[in-house]
Design an enzyme around this catalytic site. Structure first.
Site: not given
Ligand code: DAK
Length: 262
Positions: A113, A116, A136
């Site tokens: 997001g 996006e 995703e």
């Molecule tokens: N959501 C919630 N918390 C998040 C987060 C996220 N997307 N990204 C990071 N955090 C939180 C982590 O859980 C952590 O929290 P604590 O454990 O400290 O409580 C804190 O932020 C710091 O993150 P990290 O400890 O993981 O930090 P690192 O430096 O180790 O890693 C990172 C950074 C950005 C590589 C990693 O945090 C990561 O991979 N984050 C997730 C990235 C991700 O997968 N983003 C895409 C999210 S899915 C839809 C609606 C929406 C969507 C799709 C469809 N429909 C309704 C059809 C959209 C989806 C997305 O955006």
């Protein structure tokens, strides 16, 4: 302007409105509360005549927006998922269609997001520390906030499919190479460069800039003939502005134009 818990707004005297997504503990992930705030904030920005150009950035050193909030999303039902997607899509379209330029100053992770959101902005200036991606598919979902549509329009079908199918993250240099980022700058100069671009845009004829935005946005959704027909309309419209008279008079008189934004 209203009070917000997850976003900050600063409006300077030159007409730049800086919006900061402010959930640094979750790397500025977008939860529903933040998206509702953006919805309201962008309504206010649309009508606030003190704001000429908007810059969006993320709070802290590390992240622009690390995606939709996974914690909030994980237990959603199909109906809730659809409502969530529709809400954010509507808000991102509002940002894309804001009748003022919007610059994303991408200071770190722009994932899911977050990528996006950056793509819903008109221009993306990336810090060397920025990372872009649509991860995703590794969470079991496709992008849901316009990513399948806007990424392909920005970088082409093949590159968009590669990024979406693999979920790979790319750095700022690669984002620039494929046309996802307009510029790459050092982290220290990011906000200055974004503001310099905003100042330059503000110095131009406001209505002309506005119609460039709407003509490009509308034109990319229709066939070429419909797009250029719309261009002719907005081109004509600008001859009703004082800035058109001033801009052309200034050229002929060999002086700098003094635009008034009307
Ligand atoms: N959501 C919630 N918390 C998040 C987060 C996220 N997307 N990204 C990071 N955090 C939180 C982590 O859980 C952590 O929290 P604590 O454990 O400290 O409580 C804190 O932020 C710091 O993150 P990290 O400890 O993981 O930090 P690192 O430096 O180790 O890693 C990172 C950074 C950005 C590589 C990693 O945090 C990561 O991979 N984050 C997730 C990235 C991700 O997968 N983003 C895409 C999210 S899915 C839809 C609606 C929406 C969507 C799709 C469809 N429909 C309704 C059809 C959209 C989806 C997305 O955006």
């Amino acid at each position: 302007m209203g009070e917000y818990a997850n976003v900050l707004l600063e409006v300077d005297s030159d007409g730049i409105g800086t919006v900061v997504i402010n959930r640094p503990k979750a790397l500025n992930a977008l939860n529903a509360a933040t998206v509702y705030e953006l919805d309201k904030l962008f309504d206010e920005l649309a009508t606030n005549s003190d704001v000429k150009v908007v810059i969006i950035t993320g709070s802290g050193e590390k992240s622009f927006v690390a995606g939709a909030d996974i914690v909030e999303m994980k237990d959603m039902t199909a109906i809730e998922g659809r409502q969530w997607g529709q809400l954010a899509q509507r808000v991102f379209s509002k940002i894309e269609d804001l009748p003022k330029p919007v610059i994303a100053a991408v200071n770190g992770y722009a994932l899911g997001g977050g990528c996006e959101l950056a793509m819903a902005c008109d221009i993306r200036i990336a810090s060397e520390k920025a990372k872009f991606g649509q991860p995703e598919v590794s969470l079991g979902i496709p992008p849901g906030f316009g990513g399948t549509q806007r990424l392909a329009r920005l970088v082409g079908k093949g590159r968009a499919k590669e990024l979406l199918f693999t979920g790979d993250m790319i750095d700022a240099a690669e984002a620039y190479r494929i046309g996802l980022a307009n510029q790459v700058v050092t982290p220290e100069e990011l906000m200055d460069k974004a503001k310099a671009m905003a100042h330059k845009i503000i110095s131009r004829a406001t209505v002309a800039v506005q119609v460039c935005k709407s003509a490009i946005n509308r034109g990319l959704d229709v066939d070429l003939n419909s797009g250029i027909a719309y261009e002719a309309e907005v081109f004509g419209l600008c001859f009703a502005t004082q800035d058109q008279k001033e801009g052309m008079a200034a050229f002929i008189e060999k002086r700098k134009a003094n635009f008034i934004g009307k």
